[in-house]
Every structure is written in structure tokens, then in C-alpha cells.
Design a protein around this motif. Structure first.
Motif, PDB file in Angstrom:
ATOM      1  N   PHE A 145       0.851  -1.185   0.000  1.00 50.18           N
ATOM      2  CA  PHE A 145       0.000   0.000   0.000  1.00 50.18           C
ATOM      3  C   PHE A 145       0.891   1.239   0.000  1.00 50.18           C
ATOM      4  O   PHE A 145       1.877   1.302   0.751  1.00 50.18           O
ATOM      5  CB  PHE A 145      -0.920   0.012   1.221  1.00 50.18           C
ATOM      6  N   SER A 146       0.546   2.221  -0.832  1.00 49.06           N
ATOM      7  CA  SER A 146       1.354   3.431  -0.983  1.00 49.06           C
ATOM      8  C   SER A 146       0.437   4.595  -1.348  1.00 49.06           C
ATOM      9  O   SER A 146      -0.754   4.389  -1.639  1.00 49.06           O
ATOM     10  CB  SER A 146       2.425   3.228  -2.062  1.00 49.06           C
ATOM     11  N   PRO A 147       0.943   5.826  -1.358  1.00 48.78           N
ATOM     12  CA  PRO A 147       0.105   6.977  -1.736  1.00 48.78           C
ATOM     13  C   PRO A 147      -0.420   6.837  -3.161  1.00 48.78           C
ATOM     14  O   PRO A 147       0.357   6.679  -4.108  1.00 48.78           O
ATOM     15  CB  PRO A 147       1.067   8.169  -1.600  1.00 48.78           C
ATOM     16  N   ASN A 148      -1.737   6.868  -3.288  1.00 49.61           N
ATOM     17  CA  ASN A 148      -2.430   6.754  -4.574  1.00 49.61           C
ATOM     18  C   ASN A 148      -2.126   5.442  -5.285  1.00 49.61           C
ATOM     19  O   ASN A 148      -2.365   5.312  -6.495  1.00 49.61           O
ATOM     20  CB  ASN A 148      -2.078   7.928  -5.497  1.00 49.61           C
ATOM     21  N   GLY A 149      -1.576   4.466  -4.560  1.00 44.37           N
ATOM     22  CA  GLY A 149      -1.254   3.191  -5.176  1.00 44.37           C
ATOM     23  C   GLY A 149      -0.151   3.274  -6.205  1.00 44.37           C
ATOM     24  O   GLY A 149      -0.094   2.448  -7.130  1.00 44.37           O
ATOM     25  N   ARG A 150       0.755   4.230  -6.056  1.00 44.33           N
ATOM     26  CA  ARG A 150       1.823   4.443  -7.024  1.00 44.33           C
ATOM     27  C   ARG A 150       3.177   4.439  -6.312  1.00 44.33           C
ATOM     28  O   ARG A 150       3.267   4.125  -5.130  1.00 44.33           O
ATOM     29  CB  ARG A 150       1.615   5.767  -7.764  1.00 44.33           C
ATOM     30  N   HIS A 151       4.237   4.773  -7.075  1.00 40.85           N
ATOM     31  CA  HIS A 151       5.604   4.943  -6.551  1.00 40.85           C
ATOM     32  C   HIS A 151       6.210   3.634  -6.036  1.00 40.85           C
ATOM     33  O   HIS A 151       7.156   3.657  -5.258  1.00 40.85           O
ATOM     34  CB  HIS A 151       5.632   5.980  -5.415  1.00 40.85           C
ATOM     35  N   VAL A 152       5.690   2.494  -6.456  1.00 37.67           N
ATOM     36  CA  VAL A 152       6.186   1.195  -5.994  1.00 37.67           C
ATOM     37  C   VAL A 152       6.391   0.290  -7.195  1.00 37.67           C
ATOM     38  O   VAL A 152       5.572   0.291  -8.131  1.00 37.67           O
ATOM     39  CB  VAL A 152       5.205   0.550  -4.986  1.00 37.67           C
ATOM     40  N   GLY A 153       7.475  -0.472  -7.181  1.00 36.16           N
ATOM     41  CA  GLY A 153       7.754  -1.443  -8.232  1.00 36.16           C
ATOM     42  C   GLY A 153       8.425  -2.675  -7.652  1.00 36.16           C
ATOM     43  O   GLY A 153       8.521  -2.841  -6.430  1.00 36.16           O
ATOM     44  N   SER A 154       8.905  -3.543  -8.533  1.00 31.07           N
ATOM     45  CA  SER A 154       9.556  -4.777  -8.083  1.00 31.07           C
ATOM     46  C   SER A 154      10.616  -5.176  -9.094  1.00 31.07           C
ATOM     47  O   SER A 154      10.600  -4.734 -10.251  1.00 31.07           O
ATOM     48  CB  SER A 154       8.535  -5.908  -7.906  1.00 31.07           C
ATOM     49  N   ARG A 155      11.534  -6.033  -8.662  1.00 29.11           N
ATOM     50  CA  ARG A 155      12.587  -6.562  -9.519  1.00 29.11           C
ATOM     51  C   ARG A 155      13.070  -7.881  -8.920  1.00 29.11           C
ATOM     52  O   ARG A 155      12.715  -8.229  -7.781  1.00 29.11           O
ATOM     53  CB  ARG A 155      13.762  -5.582  -9.632  1.00 29.11           C
ATOM     54  N   ARG A 156      13.887  -8.597  -9.654  1.00 27.48           N
ATOM     55  CA  ARG A 156      14.497  -9.822  -9.141  1.00 27.48           C
ATOM     56  C   ARG A 156      15.438  -9.463  -7.982  1.00 27.48           C
ATOM     57  O   ARG A 156      16.068  -8.405  -7.988  1.00 27.48           O
ATOM     58  CB  ARG A 156      15.227 -10.575 -10.237  1.00 27.48           C
ATOM     59  N   PRO A 157      15.570 -10.315  -6.969  1.00 27.43           N
ATOM     60  CA  PRO A 157      16.339  -9.947  -5.766  1.00 27.43           C
ATOM     61  C   PRO A 157      17.833  -9.819  -6.041  1.00 27.43           C
ATOM     62  O   PRO A 157      18.415 -10.594  -6.809  1.00 27.43           O
ATOM     63  CB  PRO A 157      16.040 -11.075  -4.787  1.00 27.43           C
ATOM     64  N   MET A 158      18.447  -8.843  -5.375  1.00 28.18           N
ATOM     65  CA  MET A 158      19.883  -8.620  -5.480  1.00 28.18           C
ATOM     66  C   MET A 158      20.659  -9.393  -4.417  1.00 28.18           C
ATOM     67  O   MET A 158      21.857  -9.608  -4.547  1.00 28.18           O
ATOM     68  CB  MET A 158      20.192  -7.125  -5.336  1.00 28.18           C
ATOM     69  N   ASN A 159      19.983  -9.783  -3.335  1.00 27.29           N
ATOM     70  CA  ASN A 159      20.628 -10.444  -2.197  1.00 27.29           C
ATOM     71  C   ASN A 159      21.699  -9.548  -1.576  1.00 27.29           C
ATOM     72  O   ASN A 159      22.808  -9.989  -1.244  1.00 27.29           O
ATOM     73  CB  ASN A 159      21.231 -11.792  -2.597  1.00 27.29           C
ATOM     74  N   ALA A 160      21.361  -8.273  -1.440  1.00 28.20           N
ATOM     75  CA  ALA A 160      22.311  -7.311  -0.875  1.00 28.20           C
ATOM     76  C   ALA A 160      22.548  -7.559   0.610  1.00 28.20           C
ATOM     77  O   ALA A 160      23.578  -7.147   1.144  1.00 28.20           O
ATOM     78  CB  ALA A 160      21.806  -5.887  -1.094  1.00 28.20           C
ATOM     79  N   TRP A 161      21.604  -8.208   1.282  1.00 29.07           N
ATOM     80  CA  TRP A 161      21.777  -8.477   2.712  1.00 29.07           C
ATOM     81  C   TRP A 161      22.968  -9.407   2.944  1.00 29.07           C
ATOM     82  O   TRP A 161      23.683  -9.281   3.942  1.00 29.07           O
ATOM     83  CB  TRP A 161      20.496  -9.102   3.268  1.00 29.07           C
ATOM     84  N   ILE A 162      23.209 -10.325   2.025  1.00 30.67           N
ATOM     85  CA  ILE A 162      24.313 -11.273   2.184  1.00 30.67           C
ATOM     86  C   ILE A 162      25.651 -10.571   2.024  1.00 30.67           C
ATOM     87  O   ILE A 162      26.633 -10.918   2.687  1.00 30.67           O
ATOM     88  CB  ILE A 162      24.158 -12.408   1.163  1.00 30.67           C
ATOM     89  N   MET A 163      25.719  -9.546   1.147  1.00 29.82           N
ATOM     90  CA  MET A 163      26.982  -8.865   0.897  1.00 29.82           C
ATOM     91  C   MET A 163      27.331  -7.847   1.972  1.00 29.82           C
ATOM     92  O   MET A 163      28.425  -7.296   1.963  1.00 29.82           O
ATOM     93  CB  MET A 163      26.934  -8.156  -0.459  1.00 29.82           C
ATOM     94  N   GLY A 164      26.421  -7.598   2.896  1.00 33.20           N
ATOM     95  CA  GLY A 164      26.699  -6.594   3.908  1.00 33.20           C
ATOM     96  C   GLY A 164      27.668  -7.050   4.979  1.00 33.20           C
ATOM     97  O   GLY A 164      28.471  -6.270   5.487  1.00 33.20           O
ATOM     98  N   GLY A 165      27.640  -8.321   5.344  1.00 30.71           N
ATOM     99  CA  GLY A 165      28.488  -8.813   6.419  1.00 30.71           C
ATOM    100  C   GLY A 165      29.776  -9.420   5.898  1.00 30.71           C
ATOM    101  O   GLY A 165      30.058  -9.453   4.699  1.00 30.71           O
TER     102      GLY A 165
END
Length: 448
Positions: free
Chosen positions: A390-410
Motif C-alpha cells: 500500500f502506498s500513496p495513490n497506489g503508485r511509486h512502488v515497483g519490483s525486480r528480481r532480488p539482489m541479495n544485498a543483505w548477504i553482501m553486507g556482512g
């Protein structure tokens, strides 16, 4: 502009309207993706695949050898890009959305100081003359190019000069070290095109105003508008969203799982406060029906504009990357196919703000029963876990394939060949406790 296809006979460059044009994709601010340059380089196949996904049905037939990933802040690959601009010459145009780092990239890749032998004494005197001219401006008809450009107004140019036809300001006199564009996190800092020549007429670099992303900042309070911009890479906290709960992101976006028997792991790479609470309370806070101590940045009265932006399925299998030591080469090293579970993931994008990494672990038996492949019922398709955003006016949101950036943080685990043996436990405390026990035993014997 059509891109070069994967046909081996495809031409390297094409002419459009009598001019040879080449298009390159520059991914800026790559220091926000990973902490190390080597990790960003390893993401290039992923970035090219995401670009193919966004190019649509024709993306699979495009040869994307012109994709670069740079960082003006860290100086990653900017020198190579500067050399390419110098060798190619001609006009280079920087086109992109606002706050993507075009002005900082302009400053990093502009070929400065390559015209001729530089006289630093002349540069100092020119700087002093500019300071004097700013303190007491005097209208001059002619000016020396060494002192500064003879600036003209648009009225001084006609169609023959090419100002009105090209919608560009007049090119200033070439300098070895010109004044660079202003770098700021505020959108709209570059209000008009900035063009600077280099190489004694070899070429010029043009910085265009950023294209508008949308009006997400219109729903945010004035004192929090700058908080929407990610200025440095974040080390997010991983949230656990249990059944019946939702995630609130700054009171601006709400993510609600659509499954009742699984736990959702959320890693928000956004510079906004996040909070996990029950779905009923999160919906009431998001629509501003109730007030609470949960931090929000939305304007008063924006609750009526919060609508559903759609349902997003966690469709990408990331078991190999998220299963930990079970599939790691430094651990057990099992293949993901033999594990009794699957980990699905997706990245939810917030326009001009960042992304949120979602992951959920699903038992394979539950997937088979939900698809009907075991019981012989249903259409046989796998029912993937999904979330509603849920977002303002149902906009400003998208999706993409995961980058797995959480794994590269540590930090990465050490391989077995480099691991040290477990250190021997200190006996100091044990000896001390033995002395106390022996002393207590002697005292008891004396009393008896």
C-alpha cells in the motif's frame, strides 16, 4: 534509439539524421549497492539481467556491452570512463532521473587540464579578476578568453547561432579547469543544461536537468523530504514479520503478507524508520485513523490517499544464497535440490528512496499440496507466496528480481583451510574455584 543486436553482423555504430549516435548505460552511485568494489563488479551479470527485464520483450535480443557501473564518491571506474569520453570526443549528453548523481559524475569524468601546458600563475590571476568582477560588476563589450567567457543572453543569438533551434545555452569559452555543476541532494539543482567544451574543440560534455521521478515527496512533511534520498549505503536491520503482522515504512508504505502460516524476513535498504506491528494497527496508522508513537513522515490528511499498489509474488528461488552453511562451499555444501524447503525472494522498490528485500522459507510439501500435484487436484501450478503493498495513490512502488544485498553486507566466512583451531580454555578460573572449594572443605573438617 535501437540497440545493437546479438547478430554477429550488427554494426558497431549507426548514423541518425546524419550523425553517429551511441548510447551507453551508466549505473551511478554503485557504492550504495555493496561495500567493496569487487562485490559491485560481481553484480554486473545481475545488473545486466535487470536491465534486460526492463527493456521488455526485445531485451533478450539486445547486446548490452555498453553498461558501466561507476561511483563518483569512491572513484570506482571513473578514470576509464573519462578516458573513453576523451578518446571518443564529440558531444556527450548525461540524461537521467533526478538525484541519480549526474552532476557528481560530470565533475568526475570531465577531462580537465588537457588543453595545453597550464600556467598556474595565469589561473591565479584569472581567479582574482573574477572575484573583483563579482564585487564590482562592470558591463564590458569584449573580454579575453583567458579571463573568462564572453557570456551572451538568449536575445543576442538567432537561428543561425543555433541557440533557439537546439534549446541549448551558448557554449562558453574553453578553460582548463572550468566551474563544475553544483552537486546537491535537492531535486532540481540543475535547472538548465550545462555544456562545457574540452580538448580545444575536440568535444563537449552536457549535463541536462534531471527527469522527474514522480510526486512522492508531495506526501511527506517539509522537514523530512531530504530523508527520502539515500546518501550512503545502509546496514539494515532484518525484521521478522509473523502471521497477522505488517511492516510500516515511515508511515508512507505498508507491506502486508498474504500467507498465514509462514514467517517473512524483511531487509529494508531505505533511509526511513521501519516498524512491525499487527495488520489492523498498521492499517489504522497508515490511513491516519489513529495516532501512536510509531514515527511517520507523512503529511496530515494523506491517509485517505493510501491505496493498494498491487500484489507481488515472491517468484525467485534464492535457496542457494540464503540457506546459510547448508549450501555454502565453506560449510556442508549441499545442493539446493535435495533440501526439504525452498526460499523465495523479491525486491520491492520505492521510487527515489531505495528497496526492500523480502524472503520467505516454504516447505516443498506445502508447495506440492497447494498446487494440487500430489492430491491430483487444481491446475498443477505452484502457488507462490505473495505480499500486498500500500502506498500513496497506489503508485511509486515497483519490483525486480532480488539482489541479495543483505548477504553482501556482512563478512564472509573463512574457508576450512584458513580456519584456526579452537583456543584452549583458560584454567585460571577453574584453579581459583578449586582453591576456594578446598579451603571450604578444610574449614568444615576443623569445625567437626
Amino acid at each position: 534509439m535501437p540497440q545493437r543486436s546479438q547478430n554477429r553482423r550488427a554494426k558497431l555504430g549507426k548514423f541518425y539524421h546524419g550523425r553517429r549516435a551511441e548510447l551507453s548505460f551508466i549505473i551511478t552511485r554503485s557504492d550504495l549497492l555493496a561495500p567493496k568494489k569487487e562485490q559491485v563488479d560481481s553484480l554486473m551479470p545481475y545488473l545486466i539481467q535487470v536491465l534486460r527485464d526492463n527493456l521488455g520483450s526485445s531485451g533478450k535480443d539486445v547486446r548490452l556491452g555498453n553498461v558501466r557501473c561507476v561511483s563518483s564518491k569512491r572513484g570506482w571506474w571513473t578514470k576509464d570512463l573519462k578516458e573513453d569520453i576523451w578518446k571518443r570526443g564529440g558531444g556527450g549528453w548525461l540524461v537521467g532521473k533526478v538525484n541519480v548523481g549526474k552532476s557528481s559524475l560530470f565533475e568526475s569524468v570531465f577531462p580537465k587540464g588537457r588543453n595545453e601546458a597550464i600556467s598556474f600563475q595565469a589561473l591565479r590571476s584569472s581567479a582574482f579578476k573574477e572575484d573583483d568582477a563579482q564585487e564590482a560588476p562592470v558591463a564590458r563589450q569584449d573580454s579575453d578568453p583567458q579571463d573568462g567567457p564572453n557570456l551572451k543572453t538568449p536575445k543576442d543569438y538567432n537561428d543561425e547561432d543555433g541557440y533557439e533551434s537546439t534549446l541549448l545555452p551558448p557554449a562558453p569559452a574553453e578553460r582548463a579547469f572550468p566551474v563544475m555543476p553544483i552537486v546537491s541532494s535537492l531535486p532540481g539543482t540543475t535547472a538548465s543544461p550545462i555544456r562545457l567544451p574540452f580538448g580545444s574543440g575536440r568535444g563537449e560534455l552536457i549535463d541536462l536537468p534531471g527527469l522527474s521521478r514522480g510526486n512522492l515527496e508531495d506526501h511527506v512533511r517539509q522537514e523530512h523530504k531530504l530523508d527520502l534520498v539515500m546518501k550512503q549505503r545502509l546496514k539494515p536491520e532484518q525484521f521478522t514479520v509473523k502471521p497477522g503482522q505488517s511492516l510500516l515504512i515511515g508511515g508512507l508504505v505498508r507491506i502486508t503478507p498474504l500467507f498465514a502460516d509462514m514467517v517473512l524476513l524483511v531487509c529494508p535498504f531505505v533511509p526511513l524508520p521501519c516498524h512491525v506491528t499487527s495488520t489492523e494497527k498498521a492499517a489504522a496508522i497508515h490511513t491516519q485513523r489513529i495516532s501512536s508513537g510509531i514515527p511517520t513522515i507523512t503529511l496530515s490528511g494523506a491517509g485517505d490517499k493510501m491505496l493498494s499498489a498491487g500484489t507481488f509474488s515472491l517468484a525467485w528461488d534464492v535457496t542457494k544464497y540464503r540457506a546459510g552453511p547448508l549450501t555454502a562451499s565453506a560449510g556442508v555444501g549441499l545442493k539446493p535440490q535435495i533440501l526439504p524447503f525452498v526460499i523465495y525472494s523479491i525486491d520491492i522498490l520505492i521510487e527515489g528512496c531505495g528497496w526492500i528485500e523480502l524472503a520467505v522459507q516454504v516447505r516443498k510439501r506445502a508447495l506440492e499440496s497447494a498446487s494440487g500435484s500430489v492430491a491430483g487436484e487444481g491446475d498443477g501450478k505452484t502457488r507462490l507466496p505473495a505480499v500486498e503493498v500500500f502506498s500513496p495513490n497506489g503508485r511509486h512502488v515497483g519490483s525486480r528480481r532480488p539482489m541479495n544485498a543483505w548477504i553482501m553486507g556482512g563478512s564472509r566466512p573463512l574457508p576450512a583451510s584458513r580456519r584456526k583451531a579452537r583456543p584452549r580454555r583458560s584454567m585460571k578460573g577453574v584453579k581459583k574455584s578449586l582453591k576456594i572449594a578446598n579451603r571450604a572443605a578444610r574449614m568444615d573438617s576443623k569445625v567437626d
